[in-house]
Structure formats: structure tokens, C-alpha cells
Design an enzyme around this catalytic site. Sequence first.
Site, mmCIF file in Angstrom:
data_model
loop_
_atom_site.group_PDB
_atom_site.id
_atom_site.type_symbol
_atom_site.label_atom_id
_atom_site.label_comp_id
_atom_site.label_asym_id
_atom_site.label_seq_id
_atom_site.Cartn_x
_atom_site.Cartn_y
_atom_site.Cartn_z
ATOM 1 N N MET A 1 0.848 -1.194 0.000
ATOM 2 C CA MET A 1 0.000 0.000 0.000
ATOM 3 C C MET A 1 0.888 1.251 0.000
ATOM 4 S SD MET A 1 -3.454 -0.926 1.992
ATOM 5 C CE MET A 1 -2.891 -0.655 3.648
ATOM 6 N N GLY B 1 11.074 -2.724 5.689
ATOM 7 C CA GLY B 1 10.345 -4.003 5.666
ATOM 8 C C GLY B 1 9.936 -4.350 4.244
ATOM 9 N N HIS B 2 9.324 -3.365 3.547
ATOM 10 C CA HIS B 2 8.952 -3.592 2.138
ATOM 11 C C HIS B 2 10.207 -3.867 1.305
ATOM 12 C CE1 HIS B 2 5.566 -0.827 3.429
ATOM 13 N NE2 HIS B 2 4.904 -1.849 2.949
ATOM 14 N N GLY C 1 4.902 -10.110 3.952
ATOM 15 C CA GLY C 1 5.651 -10.065 5.210
ATOM 16 C C GLY C 1 4.920 -10.825 6.309
ATOM 17 N N ASP D 1 2.204 -9.287 8.982
ATOM 18 C CA ASP D 1 0.766 -9.505 8.801
ATOM 19 C C ASP D 1 0.551 -11.012 8.712
ATOM 20 O OD1 ASP D 1 -0.302 -6.706 8.405
ATOM 21 O OD2 ASP D 1 1.296 -6.749 6.929
ATOM 22 N N GLN E 1 -2.813 -12.328 7.567
ATOM 23 C CA GLN E 1 -2.967 -12.072 6.119
ATOM 24 C C GLN E 1 -2.217 -13.138 5.314
ATOM 25 O OE1 GLN E 1 -2.846 -8.069 4.102
ATOM 26 N NE2 GLN E 1 -0.731 -8.630 3.768
ATOM 27 N N ILE F 1 10.760 -7.258 9.832
ATOM 28 C CA ILE F 1 11.948 -6.402 9.985
ATOM 29 C C ILE F 1 11.663 -5.416 11.126
ATOM 30 C CG2 ILE F 1 13.512 -4.746 8.847
ATOM 31 C CD1 ILE F 1 13.620 -7.531 7.582
ATOM 32 N N SER G 1 4.164 1.223 8.130
ATOM 33 C CA SER G 1 3.906 2.570 7.619
ATOM 34 C C SER G 1 3.149 3.384 8.663
ATOM 35 C CB SER G 1 3.081 2.507 6.331
ATOM 36 O OG SER G 1 3.753 1.701 5.389
HETATM 37 O O1 PAF Z 1 -0.261 -5.843 3.424
HETATM 38 C C1 PAF Z 1 -0.660 -4.901 2.722
HETATM 39 O O2 PAF Z 1 0.009 -3.882 2.556
HETATM 40 C C2 PAF Z 1 -2.025 -5.010 2.050
HETATM 41 O O3 PAF Z 1 -2.939 -5.661 2.871
HETATM 42 C C3 PAF Z 1 -1.966 -5.649 0.660
HETATM 43 C C4 PAF Z 1 -1.507 -7.099 0.729
HETATM 44 C C5 PAF Z 1 -1.029 -4.866 -0.229
HETATM 45 C C6 PAF Z 1 -3.351 -5.639 0.018
HETATM 46 O O4 PAF Z 1 -3.827 -4.341 -0.119
#
Ligand code: PAF
Length: 284
Positions: A31, A37-38, A148, A151, A154, A177, A187
Site C-alpha cells: 500500500m 520491511g517492504h 511479510g 501480517d 494475512q 523487519i 507505515s
Molecule cells: O499488506 C498490505 O500492505 C495489504 O494488505 C496488501 C496485501 C497490499 C493488500 O492491499
Amino acid sequence: MIQVVHEITKVREIVEQWRQDGYTVGLVPTMGFLHAGHKSLIDRAVSDNDRVVVSVFVNPIQFGPNEDLARYPRDLEADTRLCQDSGAHLIFNPAPEEMYADGFCSFVDMIGPTSELCGKSRPGHFRGVCTVVNKLFNIVRPDRAYFGQKDAQQLAVIHRMVTDLNIPVEIVPCPIIRENDGLALSSRNTYLSTEERQAALVLSKAIRLGQQLVADGQRNAHKVVEVMKRYIEAEPLAKIDYVEAVDFRSIQKIDTIRHEVLFAMAVYIGKTRLIDNFIVNIDE
Ligand code: PAF
């Protein structure tokens, strides 16, 4: 030079060409407001694949009515620099209307792994996540996609969705991370005042406490959760949303710590909701 693309048809065209050229494709769904981390996900994707797409899309349908959609931090310029420096090839940055055109009414929903933790406190959240991730998979058709472990629910939900719906993509989990002092990168950390930033360390400290109890042989999940909760409650700026122990695959509550167990928490520090977790794998 990295390409920033806003249209679905254009991404499809580029990725199709890559496929014809025999390249493998990795996708890092985000997002935006990218941090280290990203970057660790992008680095991994770059090392595993010939071509890497990073999607930057603040997905409106995964936010509840009273959540932070409007103020969610955005900085496409900085994101572009980070992706370029990491060796990614394309940023997919659609407008909400590009992803959800007039009349949009199809969603991907799940029962079971979405009934606890964030699924309970954020109704509709995972329906939004599953829908957008499915769309991203259909648009990019990646060989691999990177998520990651911060989450963790998720991650389990996406694993399940890919299995259940026979989506031909390999899901690659990547470790959490942390800052040097233990705070998991997010974020949303940008919302924290200096005082809250300090108070937020209660999450990672509670995690270390829980990890130690399990390492010392505690196998009663409730006892570990109880100690973690008591520790967090002692921090005046913290308000627990949940601290739970669940089976990592099914995301259902457990009593005894055995096999892969996820200890997950969501805690408000002031108005900011932070999540963190650890996973243990006990085979005895
Ligand atoms: O983890 C995230 O940043 C969001 O949930 C994702 C996987 C990009 C979906 O919008």
C-alpha cells in the site's frame, strides 16, 4: 529506469512481453509509503525473479468506515526511488476507479481463518484484502508473490485462498523487519508521537517475554497470553485490542502450544493500532 504504470491494460502488455521473452515475474503487493520491511520483500523478489512488479495501491475496500483510509501516508516519489534502487522493474499504481470501476460488485470472501484476530476486530478487512490480492494476481499473473510475516494472519489467509482457488502462484513469506530497539516496521509508525513511539516498544518487549516463556518450556497457551497481556496493560498509553494464540494455518484458538502456533497482538498506542506477532514451531 523503473516504469510507473497506472493502467491495468498497460501492465498486462508489459508483463505479457516479459513472459514471451522467457522471464519469471515476482509481485510485491504493497500500500506504499515503503520502508525497510517492504524493501526486504523487494530485495528477495529481485533475487528470485527476472522481473519484479511492486504494486502501490491503498486499497479502499479493506478499510472500515472509521479507519485511517483518508490519512494513510502516501509518497509515490519516495516509493519510486526505493523500488528503483532495489532493482524492481515496474510500479503498478492504479487509481481506485481503475481497480473498482463503476458497478463493481464481485468479492472474494473466506470463512474460518478470517474469523479471529484482525478478522474479528476489522469486519470486512480480509474480504477487501482477498479481493484486491486476487485482482493483482489476475492482472500481473506472477510466478511468485511476497508477503511479510508481520501480517501473519494475512499471510495465512492468502495461503489458504491460493490453495482453495487453485491460483498458480508461489507465496513467499518474508520475516518481520524491526528497528534496532525492537519496534516492527510499519507505515503506521509514522502516526506515533515521540512519547508514543517509546510506549510502542511494549509490543516487541511482550513478544520477547512470550518467546522466553515458550523457550523455558511453557506449553499452556493461555498462561503465555496472560503474561503478555499483563505486561502490555502496565503501559499507560497502550490499549489491547487482542492478544491471542492460534494455530498458524487455521487461525483458530488453541489451548496447548504444539506444532506451528501464532502469538498475535493488536494494540492501540494512543489512537494508532499496531500489530506484531511471533510464531513458534513445537514438535515434541
Ligand atoms: O499488506 C498490505 O500492505 C495489504 O494488505 C496488501 C496485501 C497490499 C493488500 O492491499
